[in-house]
Design a protein around this motif. Sequence first.
Motif, short mmCIF file in Angstrom:
data_model
loop_
_atom_site.label_atom_id
_atom_site.label_comp_id
_atom_site.label_asym_id
_atom_site.label_seq_id
_atom_site.Cartn_x
_atom_site.Cartn_y
_atom_site.Cartn_z
N TRP A 8 -2.42 10.09 -4.58
CA TRP A 8 -2.30 9.95 -3.13
C TRP A 8 -2.09 8.48 -2.75
CZ3 TRP A 8 -5.72 6.70 -0.80
CH2 TRP A 8 -6.85 6.36 -1.54
N ARG A 9 -2.38 7.55 -3.69
CA ARG A 9 -2.29 6.12 -3.37
C ARG A 9 -0.86 5.66 -3.12
NH1 ARG A 9 -5.67 6.06 -7.84
NH2 ARG A 9 -3.96 5.24 -9.06
N LYS A 10 0.11 6.25 -3.80
CA LYS A 10 1.50 5.80 -3.61
C LYS A 10 2.02 6.09 -2.20
CE LYS A 10 2.78 5.37 -8.35
NZ LYS A 10 3.77 5.59 -9.38
N PRO A 11 1.91 7.32 -1.69
CA PRO A 11 2.36 7.52 -0.30
C PRO A 11 1.52 6.75 0.70
CG PRO A 11 1.76 9.63 -1.33
CD PRO A 11 1.56 8.57 -2.34
N ALA A 12 0.21 6.66 0.45
CA ALA A 12 -0.66 5.89 1.37
C ALA A 12 -0.26 4.42 1.37
CB ALA A 12 -2.12 6.05 0.97
N GLY A 13 0.00 3.87 0.18
CA GLY A 13 0.42 2.48 0.07
C GLY A 13 1.76 2.23 0.73
N MET A 14 2.66 3.20 0.60
CA MET A 14 3.98 3.07 1.22
C MET A 14 3.83 2.98 2.75
SD MET A 14 7.26 5.58 0.84
CE MET A 14 6.37 6.97 1.49
N PHE A 15 2.96 3.82 3.31
CA PHE A 15 2.74 3.77 4.75
C PHE A 15 2.04 2.48 5.17
CE2 PHE A 15 3.32 8.45 4.49
CZ PHE A 15 4.39 8.53 5.37
N MET A 16 1.16 1.96 4.30
CA MET A 16 0.51 0.68 4.61
C MET A 16 1.53 -0.46 4.62
SD MET A 16 -3.22 0.57 2.85
CE MET A 16 -3.19 1.74 1.52
N ILE A 17 2.46 -0.45 3.67
CA ILE A 17 3.49 -1.48 3.63
C ILE A 17 4.36 -1.40 4.88
CG2 ILE A 17 5.62 -2.20 2.45
CD1 ILE A 17 4.20 -1.48 -0.20
N LEU A 18 4.75 -0.20 5.28
CA LEU A 18 5.55 -0.05 6.50
C LEU A 18 4.78 -0.53 7.72
CD1 LEU A 18 7.24 3.41 5.86
CD2 LEU A 18 8.32 1.16 5.81
N ALA A 19 3.48 -0.24 7.77
CA ALA A 19 2.65 -0.69 8.89
C ALA A 19 2.55 -2.22 8.91
CB ALA A 19 1.27 -0.07 8.80
N LEU A 20 2.42 -2.83 7.73
CA LEU A 20 2.36 -4.30 7.67
C LEU A 20 3.67 -4.92 8.13
CD1 LEU A 20 0.47 -4.80 4.29
CD2 LEU A 20 -0.38 -5.36 6.57
N ILE A 21 4.79 -4.34 7.73
CA ILE A 21 6.09 -4.85 8.16
C ILE A 21 6.22 -4.73 9.68
CG2 ILE A 21 8.58 -4.40 8.11
CD1 ILE A 21 8.20 -3.60 5.14
N LEU A 22 5.83 -3.60 10.22
CA LEU A 22 5.90 -3.39 11.67
C LEU A 22 4.99 -4.37 12.41
CD1 LEU A 22 6.94 -1.73 14.07
CD2 LEU A 22 4.99 -0.22 13.72
N LEU A 23 3.77 -4.54 11.91
CA LEU A 23 2.82 -5.47 12.52
C LEU A 23 3.37 -6.90 12.50
CD1 LEU A 23 -0.08 -5.82 13.68
CD2 LEU A 23 -0.78 -6.32 11.35
N TRP A 24 3.92 -7.32 11.37
CA TRP A 24 4.47 -8.67 11.26
C TRP A 24 5.67 -8.85 12.18
CZ3 TRP A 24 2.34 -12.90 9.81
CH2 TRP A 24 3.10 -14.03 9.57
N ALA A 25 6.53 -7.83 12.26
CA ALA A 25 7.71 -7.91 13.15
C ALA A 25 7.28 -8.02 14.61
CB ALA A 25 8.60 -6.69 12.94
#
Length: 75
Positions: A8-25
Amino acid sequence: MKHYEPSWRKPAGMFMILALILLWAVLVGSLSGLIGQLPMIAQVPVYIFLGLIWIWVLPLKRLLAWMETGRWRRG
């Protein structure tokens, strides 16, 4: 033969990376009004600096290690 069980860590991590990109943008975008008041010659280094900070501040290597191994550090 070992049966592969998807983590479950891979999809969760993928969503975390997308959230970090969105937050930084959003963060950098919120600074655009302030940065836009600078002369163009000063804006370019600021945006380059903010782009490089993304690499150093957000520990994507550790997040990727966690996605793969379940630990925050490889080893």
